[in-house]
Scaffold this motif. Structure first.
Motif, PDB file in Angstrom:
ATOM      1  N   ALA A  16      42.818  37.914  23.612  1.00 58.71           N
ATOM      2  CA  ALA A  16      43.418  39.093  24.311  1.00 58.71           C
ATOM      3  C   ALA A  16      44.043  40.097  23.255  1.00 58.71           C
ATOM      4  N   ARG A  17      45.028  39.620  22.312  1.00 53.56           N
ATOM      5  CA  ARG A  17      45.738  40.479  21.366  1.00 53.56           C
ATOM      6  C   ARG A  17      44.528  41.058  20.328  1.00 53.56           C
ATOM      7  N   VAL A  18      43.603  40.392  19.865  1.00 54.66           N
ATOM      8  CA  VAL A  18      42.638  40.854  19.162  1.00 54.66           C
ATOM      9  C   VAL A  18      42.080  42.251  19.781  1.00 54.66           C
ATOM     10  N   GLU A  19      41.754  41.838  20.888  1.00 49.47           N
ATOM     11  CA  GLU A  19      41.114  42.978  21.833  1.00 49.47           C
ATOM     12  C   GLU A  19      42.005  44.121  21.854  1.00 49.47           C
ATOM     13  N   MET A  20      43.162  43.609  22.317  1.00 45.79           N
ATOM     14  CA  MET A  20      44.501  44.790  22.353  1.00 45.79           C
ATOM     15  C   MET A  20      44.249  45.711  21.291  1.00 45.79           C
ATOM     16  N   ALA A  21      44.617  45.076  20.181  1.00 47.00           N
ATOM     17  CA  ALA A  21      44.899  45.826  18.810  1.00 47.00           C
ATOM     18  C   ALA A  21      43.526  46.680  18.330  1.00 47.00           C
ATOM     19  N   ARG A  22      42.634  46.092  18.555  1.00 48.00           N
ATOM     20  CA  ARG A  22      41.214  46.691  18.225  1.00 48.00           C
ATOM     21  C   ARG A  22      41.276  48.064  19.105  1.00 48.00           C
ATOM     22  N   LYS A  23      41.456  47.997  20.424  1.00 55.31           N
ATOM     23  CA  LYS A  23      41.013  49.173  21.250  1.00 55.31           C
ATOM     24  C   LYS A  23      42.348  50.146  20.982  1.00 55.31           C
ATOM     25  N   ASN A  24      43.577  49.658  20.728  1.00 55.71           N
ATOM     26  CA  ASN A  24      44.705  50.646  20.466  1.00 55.71           C
ATOM     27  C   ASN A  24      44.406  51.378  19.278  1.00 55.71           C
ATOM     28  N   GLN A  25      43.649  50.920  18.222  1.00 54.73           N
ATOM     29  CA  GLN A  25      43.278  51.603  17.169  1.00 54.73           C
ATOM     30  C   GLN A  25      41.979  52.179  17.323  1.00 54.73           C
ATOM     31  N   GLY A  26      41.376  52.353  18.476  1.00 57.11           N
ATOM     32  CA  GLY A  26      39.924  52.993  18.852  1.00 57.11           C
ATOM     33  C   GLY A  26      38.841  52.542  17.968  1.00 57.11           C
ATOM     34  N   MET A  27      38.886  51.504  17.694  1.00 59.08           N
ATOM     35  CA  MET A  27      37.905  50.716  17.109  1.00 59.08           C
ATOM     36  C   MET A  27      37.006  49.944  17.818  1.00 59.08           C
ATOM     37  N   LYS A  28      35.700  49.950  17.509  1.00 59.85           N
ATOM     38  CA  LYS A  28      34.689  49.387  18.474  1.00 59.85           C
ATOM     39  C   LYS A  28      34.278  48.095  17.796  1.00 59.85           C
ATOM     40  N   GLN A  29      33.815  47.001  18.629  1.00 60.47           N
ATOM     41  CA  GLN A  29      33.589  45.866  18.033  1.00 60.47           C
ATOM     42  C   GLN A  29      32.609  45.830  16.898  1.00 60.47           C
ATOM     43  N   LYS A  30      31.659  46.799  16.951  1.00 60.54           N
ATOM     44  CA  LYS A  30      30.873  46.835  15.674  1.00 60.54           C
ATOM     45  C   LYS A  30      31.577  47.176  14.460  1.00 60.54           C
ATOM     46  N   GLU A  31      32.563  48.211  14.590  1.00 63.95           N
ATOM     47  CA  GLU A  31      33.385  48.294  13.474  1.00 63.95           C
ATOM     48  C   GLU A  31      34.325  47.264  13.001  1.00 63.95           C
ATOM     49  N   LEU A  32      34.827  46.390  13.897  1.00 61.79           N
ATOM     50  CA  LEU A  32      35.406  45.382  13.535  1.00 61.79           C
ATOM     51  C   LEU A  32      34.555  44.143  12.891  1.00 61.79           C
ATOM     52  N   LEU A  33      33.415  44.024  13.314  1.00 58.26           N
ATOM     53  CA  LEU A  33      32.542  43.140  12.867  1.00 58.26           C
ATOM     54  C   LEU A  33      31.993  43.504  11.237  1.00 58.26           C
ATOM     55  N   ALA A  34      32.013  44.775  11.173  1.00 59.20           N
ATOM     56  CA  ALA A  34      31.628  45.172   9.771  1.00 59.20           C
ATOM     57  C   ALA A  34      32.831  44.945   8.768  1.00 59.20           C
ATOM     58  N   GLN A  35      33.885  45.081   9.135  1.00 56.33           N
ATOM     59  CA  GLN A  35      35.393  44.815   8.299  1.00 56.33           C
ATOM     60  C   GLN A  35      35.438  43.555   8.182  1.00 56.33           C
ATOM     61  N   LEU A  36      35.036  42.649   9.138  1.00 57.34           N
ATOM     62  CA  LEU A  36      34.922  40.958   8.866  1.00 57.34           C
ATOM     63  C   LEU A  36      33.994  40.840   7.980  1.00 57.34           C
TER      64      LEU A  36
END
Length: 82
Positions: A16-36
């Motif tokens: 839940a905190r990963v999702e919250m932090a990601r959304k607060n930064q305006g990051m899409k799941q696809k962008e987080l996946l690329a960074q991972l």
């Protein structure tokens, strides 16, 4: 924006905190996946969705990479600090 169909699971504390932090930064799941991927964590869209939904376990490598990418501490992800 799609809403979660399932209730949050119980297999991790950080989803839940990963999702919250990601959304607060305006990051899409696809962008987080690329960074991972850049940080050496091989995860697909389904895996990230399950992680955020707390229905899959999180490895220590993933936890560390998520904290770095999202610019938060591991303790924050674990709910140890506000």
């Amino acid at each position: 924006m799609r809403l979660r169909k399932q209730a949050l699971g119980t297999r991790n504390l950080v989803g839940a905190r990963v999702e919250m932090a990601r959304k607060n930064q305006g990051m899409k799941q696809k962008e987080l996946l690329a960074q991972l991927q850049v940080n050496g964590v091989d995860m697909n869209a389904s895996g990230l969705s399950k992680l955020e939904g707390q229905i899959r376990y999180v490895t220590d490598f993933e936890l560390s990479a998520l904290a770095n990418i999202l610019n938060v501490s591991v303790d924050w992800l674990l709910g140890r600090e506000k």
